[in-house]
Structure formats: C-alpha cells, structure tokens
Enzyme design. Structure first.
Site, PDB file in Angstrom:
ATOM      1  N   HIS A  77      64.415 -21.619 -38.886  1.00 36.25           N
ATOM      2  CA  HIS A  77      63.984 -22.644 -37.934  1.00 36.25           C
ATOM      3  C   HIS A  77      63.098 -23.640 -38.674  1.00 36.25           C
ATOM      4  O   HIS A  77      62.854 -23.488 -39.875  1.00 36.25           O
ATOM      5  CB  HIS A  77      63.255 -22.029 -36.734  1.00 36.25           C
ATOM      6  CG  HIS A  77      61.952 -21.371 -37.076  1.00 36.25           C
ATOM      7  ND1 HIS A  77      61.866 -20.208 -37.803  1.00 36.25           N
ATOM      8  CD2 HIS A  77      60.665 -21.729 -36.797  1.00 36.25           C
ATOM      9  CE1 HIS A  77      60.591 -19.870 -37.937  1.00 36.25           C
ATOM     10  NE2 HIS A  77      59.844 -20.778 -37.360  1.00 36.25           N
ATOM     11  N   HIS A  79      59.809 -24.773 -38.526  1.00 31.80           N
ATOM     12  CA  HIS A  79      58.373 -24.795 -38.762  1.00 31.80           C
ATOM     13  C   HIS A  79      58.083 -24.905 -40.266  1.00 31.80           C
ATOM     14  O   HIS A  79      58.846 -24.420 -41.100  1.00 31.80           O
ATOM     15  CB  HIS A  79      57.712 -23.542 -38.190  1.00 31.80           C
ATOM     16  CG  HIS A  79      57.416 -23.652 -36.729  1.00 31.80           C
ATOM     17  ND1 HIS A  79      57.398 -22.563 -35.887  1.00 31.80           N
ATOM     18  CD2 HIS A  79      57.132 -24.731 -35.945  1.00 31.80           C
ATOM     19  CE1 HIS A  79      57.107 -22.956 -34.654  1.00 31.80           C
ATOM     20  NE2 HIS A  79      56.942 -24.266 -34.674  1.00 31.80           N
ATOM     21  N   ASP A  81      56.099 -23.512 -42.403  1.00 28.44           N
ATOM     22  CA  ASP A  81      56.009 -22.338 -43.271  1.00 28.44           C
ATOM     23  C   ASP A  81      57.381 -21.735 -43.562  1.00 28.44           C
ATOM     24  O   ASP A  81      57.488 -20.777 -44.327  1.00 28.44           O
ATOM     25  CB  ASP A  81      55.060 -21.289 -42.682  1.00 28.44           C
ATOM     26  CG  ASP A  81      55.421 -20.853 -41.268  1.00 28.44           C
ATOM     27  OD1 ASP A  81      55.791 -21.718 -40.458  1.00 28.44           O
ATOM     28  OD2 ASP A  81      55.314 -19.657 -40.961  1.00 28.44           O
ATOM     29  N   HIS A  82      58.425 -22.328 -42.972  1.00 30.47           N
ATOM     30  CA  HIS A  82      59.792 -21.861 -43.217  1.00 30.47           C
ATOM     31  C   HIS A  82      60.654 -22.914 -43.916  1.00 30.47           C
ATOM     32  O   HIS A  82      61.683 -22.569 -44.490  1.00 30.47           O
ATOM     33  CB  HIS A  82      60.438 -21.437 -41.900  1.00 30.47           C
ATOM     34  CG  HIS A  82      59.719 -20.296 -41.246  1.00 30.47           C
ATOM     35  ND1 HIS A  82      60.095 -18.980 -41.399  1.00 30.47           N
ATOM     36  CD2 HIS A  82      58.603 -20.278 -40.463  1.00 30.47           C
ATOM     37  CE1 HIS A  82      59.259 -18.197 -40.735  1.00 30.47           C
ATOM     38  NE2 HIS A  82      58.344 -18.962 -40.158  1.00 30.47           N
ATOM     39  N   GLU A  87      62.064 -29.370 -49.667  1.00 25.33           N
ATOM     40  CA  GLU A  87      62.134 -30.681 -50.308  1.00 25.33           C
ATOM     41  C   GLU A  87      61.966 -30.546 -51.816  1.00 25.33           C
ATOM     42  O   GLU A  87      62.695 -31.183 -52.587  1.00 25.33           O
ATOM     43  CB  GLU A  87      61.081 -31.615 -49.735  1.00 25.33           C
ATOM     44  CG  GLU A  87      61.096 -33.004 -50.347  1.00 25.33           C
ATOM     45  CD  GLU A  87      60.068 -33.932 -49.720  1.00 25.33           C
ATOM     46  OE1 GLU A  87      59.378 -34.620 -50.506  1.00 25.33           O
ATOM     47  OE2 GLU A  87      59.959 -33.971 -48.479  1.00 25.33           O
ATOM     48  N   TYR A 124      65.730 -41.466 -49.418  1.00 23.61           N
ATOM     49  CA  TYR A 124      65.527 -42.823 -49.917  1.00 23.61           C
ATOM     50  C   TYR A 124      65.223 -42.896 -51.404  1.00 23.61           C
ATOM     51  O   TYR A 124      64.778 -43.930 -51.900  1.00 23.61           O
ATOM     52  CB  TYR A 124      64.409 -43.483 -49.109  1.00 23.61           C
ATOM     53  CG  TYR A 124      64.669 -43.409 -47.626  1.00 23.61           C
ATOM     54  CD1 TYR A 124      65.743 -44.103 -47.060  1.00 23.61           C
ATOM     55  CD2 TYR A 124      63.887 -42.620 -46.797  1.00 23.61           C
ATOM     56  CE1 TYR A 124      66.019 -44.029 -45.702  1.00 23.61           C
ATOM     57  CE2 TYR A 124      64.153 -42.541 -45.434  1.00 23.61           C
ATOM     58  CZ  TYR A 124      65.211 -43.239 -44.902  1.00 23.61           C
ATOM     59  OH  TYR A 124      65.490 -43.150 -43.553  1.00 23.61           O
ATOM     60  N   HIS A 171      62.215 -18.423 -29.830  1.00 23.97           N
ATOM     61  CA  HIS A 171      60.930 -18.595 -30.520  1.00 23.97           C
ATOM     62  C   HIS A 171      60.094 -19.721 -29.911  1.00 23.97           C
ATOM     63  O   HIS A 171      58.917 -19.537 -29.609  1.00 23.97           O
ATOM     64  CB  HIS A 171      61.200 -18.858 -31.994  1.00 23.97           C
ATOM     65  CG  HIS A 171      59.982 -19.126 -32.817  1.00 23.97           C
ATOM     66  ND1 HIS A 171      58.793 -18.440 -32.653  1.00 23.97           N
ATOM     67  CD2 HIS A 171      59.768 -20.018 -33.837  1.00 23.97           C
ATOM     68  CE1 HIS A 171      57.903 -18.898 -33.519  1.00 23.97           C
ATOM     69  NE2 HIS A 171      58.460 -19.854 -34.241  1.00 23.97           N
ATOM     70  N   ASP A 199      61.271 -15.606 -36.705  1.00 21.82           N
ATOM     71  CA  ASP A 199      60.182 -15.762 -35.737  1.00 21.82           C
ATOM     72  C   ASP A 199      60.769 -15.700 -34.337  1.00 21.82           C
ATOM     73  O   ASP A 199      61.740 -16.402 -34.025  1.00 21.82           O
ATOM     74  CB  ASP A 199      59.482 -17.119 -35.920  1.00 21.82           C
ATOM     75  CG  ASP A 199      58.592 -17.137 -37.153  1.00 21.82           C
ATOM     76  OD1 ASP A 199      58.580 -16.143 -37.903  1.00 21.82           O
ATOM     77  OD2 ASP A 199      57.907 -18.161 -37.371  1.00 21.82           O
ATOM     78  N   HIS A 252      54.980 -11.257 -41.222  1.00 21.08           N
ATOM     79  CA  HIS A 252      54.431 -12.479 -40.609  1.00 21.08           C
ATOM     80  C   HIS A 252      53.103 -12.163 -39.913  1.00 21.08           C
ATOM     81  O   HIS A 252      52.844 -12.540 -38.782  1.00 21.08           O
ATOM     82  CB  HIS A 252      55.444 -13.069 -39.616  1.00 21.08           C
ATOM     83  CG  HIS A 252      55.202 -14.520 -39.283  1.00 21.08           C
ATOM     84  ND1 HIS A 252      54.244 -14.918 -38.373  1.00 21.08           N
ATOM     85  CD2 HIS A 252      55.786 -15.659 -39.716  1.00 21.08           C
ATOM     86  CE1 HIS A 252      54.266 -16.236 -38.264  1.00 21.08           C
ATOM     87  NE2 HIS A 252      55.181 -16.702 -39.085  1.00 21.08           N
TER      88      HIS A 252
END
Length: 282
Positions: A77, A79, A81-82, A87, A124, A171, A199, A252
């Site tokens: 998902h 969030h 932290d996931h 990137e 970009y 979640h 999660d 977690h």
C-alpha cells in the site's frame, strides 16, 4: 521454522532452494530505533522485497546488498514507510545500474501508485519520445492473475518456484468497515504456507478462512499496543483461537516492544519477529 541471525556477513539473495524470509526491518511507521517493516522473501535464485520504505535501501547496503540487485519488488500500500524508498531504487536502477527491476503490480493499483506517489520525483528527469517518463520506463511490470475462487478475488503469480497470492485487506481509512470500502492494501500468501498481513485492521474472518484452506505454518501480523485506528492490536489478536495464535509472529511494532514481552508470552503468541534474522522453512 529455524532462525539464523545475519551476524557479520553479507546478506545473500539466494538460498539452497528452501524458502527463507528476512526482515530488513520490523518497526512501526513512527519508530525511531527500528527499520521499516519491509521483508525479503528468498527461495532458490528468487528474491522478492515486500515494501521499500525510506530506511530500507541504506539498511540493505549495510547488509552489503545493492537494492537494484533484488529481482522483484511488491508494494502492499502507499504509506511512506512502505514506498518511501522506491524512488531511490527507481532512479539508481535507471541511471546507475542501467537495469529495469520487476514490480509486481495489480492493474487497479497502478495509477494510484504512480500518479499519487511516485510520479513527482521520477517522471520529469528526462524526456523520451517527446514525453516525460512513465512508471513502465523504470519497471518491468509483472501482473498477477486474478483468482476469483480465492478469498477477496486474490491475485496470483509464480516467481520461479515461489508462489505468491495478493489478498486485499482493510487498512485505511479508519472509517472503512470492510475491505471493499477500503483503499488498496494487500497481504501476501507465500507458497500457500505463510501469511504476511502487511498493514491491516483486525480481520479474524480472513485469518480463519486462510488457515482453513491452507493450514498455515506461520502468520506474520502487524500489531500495535492499543486498540483502534488502522492496525490490529495485540489485545484483538489475543482473541484468536489458541492454535492459530501460537503461529502468529508480531511485526510492525513500536520502539517499546520489549515492555510487552511477558504479556506476549502469556497470550501464547509465537513471539516478536526479529530484524536481520533469516527465518528458514524446510
């Protein structure tokens, strides 16, 4: 299941053919002392990273692994932290490693992941064929096949000898009462032996159904110290059947996890999953 601490050696992305899980981190989103709850699944020459938060690329390098050498990536998902480390993996893969890793991605999550999270930092950087970059310029997309006969219209994919099934979870948002009302979020059924919750709010019906169908060997489940919000709580998980609870490993968790050790043992859980430790399944 056997435990092997990593110790002072490089993390290997291969096994002798057996299934092995390796928690790069086990911490909750706001943990200051633990890594993001992102796990490697290893079997033979197959390596799969479940989620990639911002702490995970440097942690992998500490284990002497270049994240771009991992074969497959899977996002449960959106969030931070996931997905906060994706990137870096994307840009390093394109501009340094000059390779295109594989991303396991269901069609109904593609636009959300790209347009609402990853596009701004990646699209970009260059123009190709009179257009900015797209998600597919960074990743080789592997699309699971739908299995309508399994719980929640699961998606299934074989990665070499490793089989994974993506199971929708409830979640977020907090107000969602069912997984159908919730934003995209999945747990992972691994080789029909192990369930990795990702999660999720407390969902005993899903755990019971998966265990009835597959007789699960282990469940790695997110757990928080209070009831309410976006995650299952230790109190809620303690209401599971004793036989099921004995196979639940908690992940977690927060920085104060050690304060709950006695209660976790009293409740009969398998225990806390440990960072930087191989979990080997014969």
């Amino acid at each position: 299941m056997r435990h092997r601490p990593l110790k002072n050696q490089p993390l290997s992305l291969q096994t002798d053919g057996r299934l092995s899980l390796f928690p790069v981190g086990c911490g909750a989103a706001f943990s200051q002392t633990l890594g993001n709850n992102n796990w490697l699944v290893l079997k033979g020459e197959t390596s799969l990273l479940i989620d990639c938060g911002p702490k995970t690329p440097p942690r992998l390098r500490d284990c002497m692994v270049d994240p771009t050498d991992i074969g497959y990536f899977l996002v449960t998902h959106s969030h931070a932290d996931h997905i906060g480390g994706l990137e870096e993996v994307m840009l390093r893969s394109r501009y340094i490693a000059h390779k295109k890793p594989a991303l396991i991605l269901e069609d109904d999550y593609r636009d959300t992941l790209w347009h609402e999270s990853l596009r701004g930092g990646c699209a970009y950087n260059e123009v190709v064929d009179n257009r900015f970059l797209e998600l597919e310029d960074f990743w080789q997309i592997e699309r699971p096949c739908k299995r309508a006969d399994l719980p929640r219209n699961a998606g299934e994919l074989d990665l070499g000898t490793l089989n994974i099934k993506l199971i929708r979870t409830n979640h977020l948002p907090e107000q969602a009462r069912t997984w159908q009302e919730a934003a995209y979020s999945v747990g992972i059924l691994i080789d029909e032996r192990i369930f990795f919750s990702g999660d999720t709010k407390f969902d005993p019906e899903l755990l019971a159904e998966l265990d009835q169908r597959f007789d699960l060997e282990a469940i790695f489940h997110d757990a928080q110290g209070f009831t309410g919000g976006l995650h299952a709580s230790v109190e809620e998980l303690s209401s599971l059947d004793k036989g099921l609870r004995s196979r639940v490993w908690l992940m977690h968790y927060g920085d104060d996890w050690y304060k709950h050790t006695a209660m976790i043992e009293w409740a009969g859980f398998a225990g806390f999953a440990a960072e930087y430790t191989y979990l080997d399944f014969d």
